[in-house]
Scaffold this active site. Structure first.
Site, PDB file in Angstrom:
ATOM      1  CG  ASP A 148       7.683  -0.130  13.133  1.00 15.92           C
ATOM      2  OD1 ASP A 148       8.060   0.591  12.191  1.00 15.92           O
ATOM      3  OD2 ASP A 148       6.936  -1.122  12.966  1.00 15.92           O
ATOM      4  CG  ASP A 192       0.495   3.760   4.482  1.00 11.51           C
ATOM      5  OD1 ASP A 192      -0.663   3.667   4.026  1.00 11.51           O
ATOM      6  OD2 ASP A 192       1.040   2.869   5.151  1.00 11.51           O
ATOM      7  CG  ASP A 207      -0.232  -0.432   2.487  1.00 11.82           C
ATOM      8  OD1 ASP A 207       0.981  -0.155   2.622  1.00 11.82           O
ATOM      9  OD2 ASP A 207      -0.872  -1.038   3.355  1.00 11.82           O
TER      10      ASP A 207
HETATM   11  P1  ATP Z   1       3.339  -3.454   5.091  1.00  8.04           P
HETATM   12  O1  ATP Z   1       2.241  -2.475   4.737  1.00  8.04           O
HETATM   13  O2  ATP Z   1       4.176  -3.885   3.960  1.00  8.04           O
HETATM   14  O3  ATP Z   1       2.858  -4.574   5.924  1.00  8.04           O
HETATM   15  P2  ATP Z   1       4.326  -1.248   6.621  1.00  8.04           P
HETATM   16  O4  ATP Z   1       5.676  -0.956   7.212  1.00  8.04           O
HETATM   17  O5  ATP Z   1       3.837  -0.270   5.606  1.00  8.04           O
HETATM   18  O6  ATP Z   1       4.371  -2.704   6.059  1.00  8.04           O
HETATM   19  P3  ATP Z   1       1.948  -0.622   8.053  1.00  8.04           P
HETATM   20  O7  ATP Z   1       1.268  -1.413   9.109  1.00  8.04           O
HETATM   21  O8  ATP Z   1       1.267  -0.361   6.765  1.00  8.04           O
HETATM   22  O9  ATP Z   1       3.333  -1.351   7.805  1.00  8.04           O
HETATM   23  O10 ATP Z   1       2.363   0.751   8.727  1.00  8.04           O
HETATM   24  C1  ATP Z   1       2.823   1.860   7.996  1.00  8.04           C
HETATM   25  C2  ATP Z   1       3.944   2.553   8.771  1.00  8.04           C
HETATM   26  O11 ATP Z   1       3.460   3.016  10.025  1.00  8.04           O
HETATM   27  C3  ATP Z   1       5.132   1.668   9.119  1.00  8.04           C
HETATM   28  O12 ATP Z   1       6.060   1.575   8.060  1.00  8.04           O
HETATM   29  C4  ATP Z   1       5.711   2.380  10.318  1.00  8.04           C
HETATM   30  O13 ATP Z   1       6.459   3.487   9.933  1.00  8.04           O
HETATM   31  C5  ATP Z   1       4.453   2.879  11.033  1.00  8.04           C
HETATM   32  N1  ATP Z   1       3.962   1.905  12.021  1.00  8.04           N
HETATM   33  C6  ATP Z   1       3.049   0.917  11.829  1.00  8.04           C
HETATM   34  N2  ATP Z   1       2.836   0.224  12.961  1.00  8.04           N
HETATM   35  C7  ATP Z   1       3.623   0.791  13.894  1.00  8.04           C
HETATM   36  C8  ATP Z   1       3.849   0.534  15.277  1.00  8.04           C
HETATM   37  N3  ATP Z   1       3.212  -0.447  15.903  1.00  8.04           N
HETATM   38  N4  ATP Z   1       4.716   1.334  15.932  1.00  8.04           N
HETATM   39  C9  ATP Z   1       5.341   2.353  15.300  1.00  8.04           C
HETATM   40  N5  ATP Z   1       5.181   2.627  14.011  1.00  8.04           N
HETATM   41  C10 ATP Z   1       4.346   1.879  13.302  1.00  8.04           C
HETATM   42 MG    MG Z   2       1.942  -0.334   4.675  1.00  3.05          MG
END
Ligand code: ATP
Ligand code: MG
Length: 435
Positions: free
Chosen positions: A137, A61, A59
């Site tokens: 994170d 963001d 996705d």
């Molecule tokens: P994917 O979408 O590929 O699973 P992602 O890193 O984009 O991985 P998301 O859950 O979409 O994960 O979250 C988007 C962003 O928000 C992350 O890259 C991170 O920067 C932040 N984030 C998400 N969850 C947390 C958390 N529990 N603590 C801190 N930051 C977070």
């Molecule tokens: Mg994501």
């Protein structure tokens, strides 16, 4: 926090092989609209990481200095959602993109709120881009990509980590895991999915902090479990979860059954099923959480079924009771919604139908909407349990599904039929269920 004082490392995206061509056109529309309205807008998080690693982003963001109402003024299809974090969802029909206003980290104690155990209770506080970077994170998840200037902004050393192929928590790992223990699960997922090492300081506290997952809402743990086991690398995820003692918090009955199972058949069943799931996902096929739960809870359910049988419950009831007990226990850890657990129960209960090779019933069974899932489950069991009779059943049903009607009749005639009804009635008379 020391990280938010650092000036960012600024790199040219195109020199790193990242171009706007790989960015979803709707995400670009949003970025352009915010930019034209004089706001800062960046791609952030997983999509920037994935673009740099040459992985297809899941996705896109967006992070911006515009507040939700300002986003809505620029993009009228925006819906503002969330109580804990107010987020803007910019809609294109049913599809939407998440646009988040830069947020301050929780530990700005005059603004954010942290509970006694260190967990974040409330952090809907707007901040600067630097603050937004350090509250994320892992450093590789905190990179910002400005498509208008072709710049990647790195406030936390994420680029260096990507080169080293490592996952490093921003700030003090113990404090960050305490704030949100789900970050430990995210470490497992990213490490498995992207083949990254977890940096020593980020890795070493996990085993000890693993029990903190018990404080997390089961609905959130269900979502995380799905993300992990449907990541396309479920086999590695399971290994990591068990190695770091996190699996027990998600599937306690499964972990206990695995430890007690000397035959190794249950681990083989789970591993085979996860290989299957990974292959399906990597081939773009659909998967259902119901199957995952049918696999994970199979031995706990069978053990309970055996104890109901010992209490003289007849066959289908013993399994029904066991299935209900095991599933209602599991929702206390990962809240599997009923629409899935009902299918899990069906997959289990249908296993006994593979013994019934009467032609009319067999044809009805093949047309049952759960036949495919139940049959796949039978095939996995037959191999993992090294059970020759089950393997013969699986081969019979494999042929029956594809056979002509004439061949189906011949196949059924060749099976020596036992007068099951009479036998079952007799058993009921002799030993009904204990009251
Ligand atoms: P994917 O979408 O590929 O699973 P992602 O890193 O984009 O991985 P998301 O859950 O979409 O994960 O979250 C988007 C962003 O928000 C992350 O890259 C991170 O920067 C932040 N984030 C998400 N969850 C947390 C958390 N529990 N603590 C801190 N930051 C977070
Ligand atoms: Mg994501």
């Amino acid at each position: 926090m020391k990280d938010n004082k650092r000036p960012p490392l600024i790199l040219s995206a195109s020199k790193l092989g990242v171009s706007t061509k790989r960015i979803n056109s709707k995400a670009l529309i949003i970025l352009n609209a915010l930019h034209d309205a004089d706001y800062e807008a960046y791609l952030v998080g997983g999509c920037v990481r994935d673009l740099l690693l040459n992985v297809e982003p899941k996705d896109f963001d967006i992070a911006t200095n515009a507040h939700p109402e300002q986003i809505k003024a620029v993009l009228p299809s925006t819906r503002i959602i969330g109580r804990r974090f107010r987020l803007a969802h910019v809609h294109f029909g049913r599809e939407y993109y998440e646009v988040a206003t830069f947020r301050a980290p929780h530990d700005n104690s005059d603004r954010g709120q942290v509970g006694q155990d260190g967990r974040i209770l409330h952090d809907n506080v707007y901040g600067t881009i630097e603050e937004d970077a350090v509250r994320r994170d892992f450093a590789i998840n905190a990179l910002f990509y400005n498509v208008h200037t072709d710049e990647i902004l790195d406030f936390t050393g994420g680029m260096e980590d990507l080169e080293k192929r490592q996952l490093r928590m921003i700030g003090d790992p113990v404090a960050r895991y305490r704030e949100d223990p789900v970050r430990m699960l995210r470490a497992m997922r990213f490490s498995a999915k992207l083949g990254l090492n977890i940096e020593t300081d980020s890795e070493s506290p996990i085993r000890e902090l693993a029990p903190l997952l018990e404080n997390i809402a089961p609905a959130r743990l269900f979502d995380e479990a799905l993300k992990m086991f449907h990541s396309g690398q479920a086999g590695s995820v399971l290994e990591l979860l068990r190695e770091y003692r996190l699996f027990h918090s998600l599937f306690p009955a499964t972990e206990e059954a695995l430890q007690a199972d000397e035959s190794g058949h249950f681990l083989a069943l789970i591993n085979d099923a996860l290989v299957n799931t990974d292959n399906r996902i990597n081939d773009g096929m659909s998967v259902t959480p119901a199957f995952l739960f049918a696999v994970m809870l199979w031995l706990p359910m069978k053990q309970l079924e055996a104890s109901y049988r010992e209490q003289s419950f007849p066959d289908p009831q013993a399994m029904q009771h066991a299935a209900n007990d095991v599933l209602s226990d599991q929702v206390r850890f990962t809240a599997v919604p009923r629409r899935f657990s009902n299918v899990t129960r069906e997959i289990w209960l249908l296993q006994s139908r593979f013994n019934q090779k009467n032609c009319r019933r067999a044809r009805l069974f093949v047309d049952n909407r759960r036949f495919r899932a139940a049959f796949d489950f039978l095939c996995l069991r037959s191999i993992a349990e090294e059970d020759v009779a089950l393997q013969a059943d699986a081969a019979w049903w494999e042929e029956f599904q594809k056979a002509t009607e004439e061949r189906q009749v011949d196949m059924c005639k060749a099976i020596p039929h036992v007068k099951k009804k009479r036998r079952r009635n007799k058993r009921r008379k002799n030993n009904g269920p204990a009251q």
